[in-house]
Design an enzyme around this catalytic site. Structure first.
Site, PDB file in Angstrom:
ATOM      1  CG  HIS A  67      -2.107   0.909   1.369  1.00  0.00           C
ATOM      2  ND1 HIS A  67      -2.275   1.926   0.423  1.00  0.00           N
ATOM      3  CD2 HIS A  67      -2.877   1.084   2.302  1.00  0.00           C
ATOM      4  CE1 HIS A  67      -3.440   2.596   0.516  1.00  0.00           C
ATOM      5  NE2 HIS A  67      -3.884   1.985   1.995  1.00  0.00           N
ATOM      6  CG  HIS A 113      -4.326   0.274  -8.246  1.00  0.00           C
ATOM      7  ND1 HIS A 113      -5.597   0.581  -8.056  1.00  0.00           N
ATOM      8  CD2 HIS A 113      -3.873   1.297  -7.475  1.00  0.00           C
ATOM      9  CE1 HIS A 113      -5.989   1.198  -6.991  1.00  0.00           C
ATOM     10  NE2 HIS A 113      -4.799   1.646  -6.629  1.00  0.00           N
ATOM     11  CG  ASP A 128       3.204   4.335  -4.095  1.00  0.00           C
ATOM     12  OD1 ASP A 128       3.152   5.197  -3.351  1.00  0.00           O
ATOM     13  OD2 ASP A 128       2.361   3.468  -4.241  1.00  0.00           O
TER      14      ASP A 128
HETATM   15  N1  COA Z   1       5.102  -6.297 -10.508  1.00  0.00           N
HETATM   16  C1  COA Z   1       4.994  -7.634 -10.988  1.00  0.00           C
HETATM   17  N2  COA Z   1       3.938  -8.267 -11.508  1.00  0.00           N
HETATM   18  C2  COA Z   1       2.874  -7.867 -10.942  1.00  0.00           C
HETATM   19  C3  COA Z   1       2.700  -6.475 -10.205  1.00  0.00           C
HETATM   20  C4  COA Z   1       4.133  -5.893 -10.076  1.00  0.00           C
HETATM   21  N3  COA Z   1       4.207  -4.604  -9.445  1.00  0.00           N
HETATM   22  N4  COA Z   1       1.479  -6.105 -10.019  1.00  0.00           N
HETATM   23  C5  COA Z   1       0.796  -7.086 -10.425  1.00  0.00           C
HETATM   24  N5  COA Z   1       1.511  -8.323 -10.877  1.00  0.00           N
HETATM   25  C6  COA Z   1       1.118  -9.371 -11.543  1.00  0.00           C
HETATM   26  C7  COA Z   1       1.016 -10.441 -10.721  1.00  0.00           C
HETATM   27  O1  COA Z   1       2.269 -11.050 -10.423  1.00  0.00           O
HETATM   28  C8  COA Z   1       0.015 -11.283 -11.018  1.00  0.00           C
HETATM   29  O2  COA Z   1       0.438 -12.283 -11.966  1.00  0.00           O
HETATM   30  P1  COA Z   1       0.076 -13.678 -12.150  1.00  0.00           P
HETATM   31  O3  COA Z   1      -1.300 -13.611 -12.422  1.00  0.00           O
HETATM   32  O4  COA Z   1       0.635 -14.253 -13.196  1.00  0.00           O
HETATM   33  O5  COA Z   1       0.121 -14.329 -10.743  1.00  0.00           O
HETATM   34  C9  COA Z   1      -0.963 -10.325 -11.466  1.00  0.00           C
HETATM   35  O6  COA Z   1      -0.009  -9.156 -12.014  1.00  0.00           O
HETATM   36  C10 COA Z   1      -2.162  -9.845 -10.472  1.00  0.00           C
HETATM   37  O7  COA Z   1      -1.403  -9.121  -9.527  1.00  0.00           O
HETATM   38  P2  COA Z   1      -1.920  -9.512  -7.951  1.00  0.00           P
HETATM   39  O8  COA Z   1      -1.189  -9.210  -7.093  1.00  0.00           O
HETATM   40  O9  COA Z   1      -2.833 -10.531  -7.787  1.00  0.00           O
HETATM   41  O10 COA Z   1      -3.112  -8.026  -8.045  1.00  0.00           O
HETATM   42  P3  COA Z   1      -3.885  -7.238  -6.687  1.00  0.00           P
HETATM   43  O11 COA Z   1      -4.870  -6.776  -7.423  1.00  0.00           O
HETATM   44  O12 COA Z   1      -3.678  -8.288  -5.608  1.00  0.00           O
HETATM   45  O13 COA Z   1      -2.632  -6.581  -6.297  1.00  0.00           O
HETATM   46  C11 COA Z   1      -1.147  -4.636  -6.028  1.00  0.00           C
HETATM   47  C12 COA Z   1      -2.524  -4.934  -6.542  1.00  0.00           C
HETATM   48  C13 COA Z   1      -1.014  -3.064  -5.942  1.00  0.00           C
HETATM   49  C14 COA Z   1      -0.920  -5.112  -4.402  1.00  0.00           C
HETATM   50  C15 COA Z   1      -0.069  -5.325  -6.795  1.00  0.00           C
HETATM   51  O14 COA Z   1      -0.144  -4.663  -8.307  1.00  0.00           O
HETATM   52  C16 COA Z   1       1.427  -4.796  -6.121  1.00  0.00           C
HETATM   53  O15 COA Z   1       1.962  -5.736  -4.982  1.00  0.00           O
HETATM   54  N6  COA Z   1       2.104  -4.037  -6.611  1.00  0.00           N
HETATM   55  C17 COA Z   1       3.421  -3.394  -6.069  1.00  0.00           C
HETATM   56  C18 COA Z   1       3.103  -2.673  -4.791  1.00  0.00           C
HETATM   57  C19 COA Z   1       2.848  -1.275  -5.323  1.00  0.00           C
HETATM   58  O16 COA Z   1       3.323  -0.841  -5.948  1.00  0.00           O
HETATM   59  N7  COA Z   1       1.619  -0.984  -4.465  1.00  0.00           N
HETATM   60  C20 COA Z   1       1.192   0.571  -4.387  1.00  0.00           C
HETATM   61  C21 COA Z   1      -0.224   0.306  -4.982  1.00  0.00           C
HETATM   62  S1  COA Z   1      -0.844   2.021  -5.139  1.00  0.00           S
END
Ligand code: COA
Length: 421
Positions: A251, A291, A358
């Site tokens: 987050h 996201h 971010d």
């Molecule tokens: N880097 C690499 N791969 C990513 C990614 C990232 N930042 N964000 C999503 N993905 C990929 C996942 O590995 C997953 O792939 P898969 O289906 O092959 O396993 C797919 O995209 C879906 O991701 P998921 O984590 O299940 O989506 P979510 O909706 O639960 O998560 C976040 C959203 C924000 C938690 C996630 O994108 C993330 O961890 N981002 C990095 C942290 C970040 O920047 N947070 C700030 C948010 S404003």
């Protein structure tokens, strides 16, 4: 939008009429035989505060587009809008600003506690603990009317920058700076953190950055806040819960990690692609991308991209970035905006994953000379406006938030006496 779920012909299934996000078939479809891990696509309540159109990459506060507010309003105006639901008149804004200024100071006891905390504590932990402590000094602590809740909310928004700046300076063995009564909310915050009064250009950028973070509907920290409020607890407890939730790297903690990998791991443009390839091969997440709701460009990332681009294209400014690490190392670190662009281009083209707020805030905050340790807390300072608005909305039409967990463990196990285990 905002319609109550309609019962469908299939038993146990309800559908809301709203926009659909491609590849998120569960959005709004509740099937009691399924478990919605992470509450993906589930509406938990109705709100009039913020609308996110994840498909089109649009964000609205109280019906106004983020772009409109960023270009025309100050952070104080946006905070007023979020809390009261309408843009203020000149007189209302002036009163609101005066209240924020009046509430900037924090009790001496809280400053003493801040001084007593162990060194090397993250600023967000200090903030979480201090906001909780501040409730004890609030004259309205045991008053729960809407007016009192708004007064408490305004105090929280006003005091968070002071707590952050003070705690950072105490931790860094720097002299503490008293809040100014002359400066706007964002300028005073910047001044207390850095000891410098920002130029007009900096002021504009900083206000826009705060506005971009001010609310984002039911994100994880706001959800925490609303869950706490839904037990009819108090607003300080709601915001303390929210700060704890914001701390996590998935987050609010992502921007600090972005700047760390730029400064400590990537450093040069030629390293960007090999670095990201290695991370992806190791199945690591790249902070600053992806996201839960946006499946295209995050509109906040677009605005921050412009700010970062502006700051990093001013060579003279970059030379003078007021950050000790940067001064020492800037010769060996390439232009952060240019490295960010290479990274974004690679992620979009190869993975179809877009930058979030971010990614670009990290470069912009670095160029503004904000200490790295204060990136995640800055998110809290700005988001406090949204948390307060959501707490007030939750109080106004409350329903205890208490979902279910599907139990998958064993039942009716034989109890074995401790002597026989
Ligand atoms: N880097 C690499 N791969 C990513 C990614 C990232 N930042 N964000 C999503 N993905 C990929 C996942 O590995 C997953 O792939 P898969 O289906 O092959 O396993 C797919 O995209 C879906 O991701 P998921 O984590 O299940 O989506 P979510 O909706 O639960 O998560 C976040 C959203 C924000 C938690 C996630 O994108 C993330 O961890 N981002 C990095 C942290 C970040 O920047 N947070 C700030 C948010 S404003």
């Amino acid at each position: 939008m905002n319609e109550k779920p309609k019962e469908c012909e299939t038993p146990n299934t309800f559908v809301c009429e709203d926009y659909e996000i491609e590849e998120e078939p569960q959005l709004c479809e509740i099937d009691k035989s399924k478990t919605y891990k992470g509450l993906v696509g589930i509406y938990v309540d109705e709100s009039k505060i913020t609308f996110i159109d994840g498909e089109k990459g649009k964000l609205y506060y109280r019906g106004y587009s983020l772009e409109n507010l960023v270009n025309n309003s100050s952070f104080e105006e946006v905070a007023y809008l979020l809390i009261y639901g309408n843009l203020p008149s000149k007189a209302q804004l002036s009163n609101f600003k005066d209240e924020l200024i009046k509430e900037r100071t924090i009790p001496y006891d809280v400053i003493s506690i801040l001084k007593s905390y162990p060194r090397n504590t993250t600023r967000i932990e200090l903030l979480r603990t201090s906001v909780s402590a501040l409730s004890l000094y609030d004259p309205d602590d045991y008053v729960f009317t809407e007016e009192a809740n708004i007064r408490k909310g305004i105090r929280i928004i006003a005091k968070i920058p002071t707590v952050l700046a003070l705690s950072h300076r105490i931790q860094s063995n720097l002299p503490v700076i008293e809040p100014s009564e002359e400066l706007s909310h964002s300028c005073n915050y910047y001044y207390m953190m850095t000891g410098k009064i920002p130029s007009e250009e900096f002021k504009k950028f900083f206000d826009k950055i705060l506005t971009c973070h001010a609310d984002h509907s039911i994100n994880s920290s706001t959800f925490s806040c609303r869950v706490t409020i839904s037990t009819l607890s108090d607003i300080y407890s709601g915001i303390t819960s929210a700060i704890g939730t914001l701390r996590g790297p998935l987050h609010g903690g992502a921007n600090e990690r972005v700047i760390r990998y730029m400064l400590e791991e990537i450093r040069k443009k030629e390293n960007v692609i090999p670095w990201v390839q290695e991370k992806l091969t190791n199945k690591e997440k790249i902070m600053g991308f992806g996201h839960r709701v946006y499946k295209a460009w995050d509109p906040r990332a677009k605005i921050l991209r412009e700010i970062s681009k502006n700051l990093w294209s001013d060579v003279e400014h970059v030379e003078k970035i007021p950050d000790t690490n940067h001064k020492r190392e800037h010769e060996s670190i390439d232009n952060i905006f240019e490295m960010t662009e290479l990274l974004a281009d690679y992620m979009i083209k190869t993975k179809g994953i877009y930058p979030n707020v971010d990614l670009y805030s990290a470069g912009a905050l670095h160029a503004l000379g904000i200490p790295n340790a204060l990136y995640t807390p800055l998110f809290a300072a700005s988001r406090s406006a949204g948390w307060v608005a959501h707490a007030i909305e939750q109080f106004s039409d409350n329903k205890l938030i208490r979902p279910r967990l599907r139990y998958i463990g064993e039942l009716d196990k034989d109890y074995i006496n401790i002597d026989n285990r």
